[in-house]
Design a protein around this motif. Structure first.
Motif, PDB file in Angstrom:
ATOM      1  N   THR A  39       0.910   1.225 -12.390  1.00 41.70           N
ATOM      2  CA  THR A  39       0.054   1.402 -11.219  1.00 41.70           C
ATOM      3  C   THR A  39      -1.413   1.212 -11.575  1.00 41.70           C
ATOM      4  N   ALA A  92       1.310   1.371  -6.674  1.00 42.54           N
ATOM      5  CA  ALA A  92       2.013   2.636  -6.472  1.00 42.54           C
ATOM      6  C   ALA A  92       3.194   2.452  -5.530  1.00 42.54           C
ATOM      7  N   VAL A  96       7.667   3.026  -6.086  1.00 42.04           N
ATOM      8  CA  VAL A  96       8.641   3.812  -5.323  1.00 42.04           C
ATOM      9  C   VAL A  96       9.858   2.969  -4.976  1.00 42.04           C
ATOM     10  N   THR A 130       4.193   9.225  -3.907  1.00 44.54           N
ATOM     11  CA  THR A 130       3.535   7.941  -4.129  1.00 44.54           C
ATOM     12  C   THR A 130       2.111   7.959  -3.590  1.00 44.54           C
ATOM     13  N   THR A 170      -1.033   3.538   1.852  1.00 43.79           N
ATOM     14  CA  THR A 170       0.005   3.848   0.859  1.00 43.79           C
ATOM     15  C   THR A 170       1.269   4.350   1.534  1.00 43.79           C
ATOM     16  N   SER A 174       4.616   2.247   1.293  1.00 48.22           N
ATOM     17  CA  SER A 174       5.641   2.925   0.487  1.00 48.22           C
ATOM     18  C   SER A 174       6.968   2.953   1.230  1.00 48.22           C
TER      19      SER A 174
END
Length: 274
Positions: A39, A92, A96, A130, A170, A174
């Motif tokens: 990341t 990030a 996941v 995450t 995010t 995610s």
């Protein structure tokens, strides 16, 4: 394998279960530093590469009146930093997808289905984890940019709005990556599928203004998610008031991506894996 303690009850407890899964996700991030460092490694390398190798020339082209060399690098650092922060977010989100595939292919997700656990927490906990990891990565990358000479002009409200925007981005991407991870047949496939998300910032206003692109590429850059997200991030970091239309586009894309990813993830979670 990450140790997880859950007490079966007659009824699932969504909040408690989500916090348990969030803790599990953060513990796994600490126990798999190789996955976690991915990341940070990519955005850090991109920042150093584009500033010190290409920045002297590109910065002079991006900012009129700036001379190539040190002035160009300084100008390009200001221009590209918001884009690199989004790479930390994307990195990030990619992680996941890998952890979701690990749980699905390893059988632990099937085991969770037999326990008194809120179904939403099994997927929601990792997504929230995450978000935490992405914000930490963003802080590290931004700290590096400041060490290189970047000077953001955001005020307290601007920082708050920026944090909220990056958390939303995010959260949305995610969910999309969770769906990619659950649909993958192997962990290796899950690590490769989200790579398309790393290509989109290159075809946006992140590295050069869209006005300099050919007509077809410019149209795509103007109508894909990362351009309004990057432009809003750039405005918030400079302390300027973001364009309302651009901000609404950024939020709208996040809502759309998040909704599609969430719906697909829940559908895949309910489906029996073969």
């Amino acid at each position: 394998m990450t140790t997880l303690t859950l007490t079966p009850t007659a009824h699932a407890r969504p909040v408690t279960d989500t916090l348990t899964m969030l803790r599990r996700n953060l513990l796994r991030a600490a126990r798999y530093p190789g996955l976690t460092s991915f990341t940070l490694a990519i955005p850090v390398l991109l920042l150093l590469l584009f500033v010190f190798v290409f920045g002297g020339t590109i910065g002079a082209g991006v900012m009129p009146g700036v001379d190539p060399g040190a002035d160009g690098r300084a100008a390009y650092l200001d221009y590209i930093t918001p884009t690199i922060l989004l790479f930390a977010v994307v990195g990030a989100a990619q992680s996941v997808a890998i952890t979701a595939a690990m749980d699905a292919t390893g059988g632990i997700m099937a085991r969770f289905k037999t326990m008194a656990i809120s179904p939403g927490s099994v997927l929601g906990g990792p997504v929230l984890g995450t978000v935490v990891q992405a914000l930490v990565a963003v802080a590290v990358v931004l700290g590096l940019a400041v060490a290189l000479g970047y000077r953001p002009g955001a005020g307290p409200l601007g920082w708050l709005a920026l944090t909220g925007l990056l958390a939303l981005v995010t959260f949305a991407f995610s969910w999309l990556c969770v769906a990619m991870g659950l649909s993958a047949r192997s962990v290796e496939t899950a690590s490769n599928t989200p790579m398309i998300l790393t290509a989109l910032p290159f075809l946006s206003s992140g590295f050069v203004p869209v006005e300099t692109m050919p007509a077809g590429v410019r149209w795509f850059a103007e109508h894909q998610p990362f351009t309004p997200i990057i432009e809003t991030t750039r405005s918030l970091l400079t302390g300027a008031s973001p364009d309302v239309s651009t901000t609404l586009q950024a939020v709208g894309w996040c809502v759309l991506v998040g909704a599609v990813g969430y719906a697909r993830s829940r559908s895949l979670y309910r489906r029996e894996r073969r």
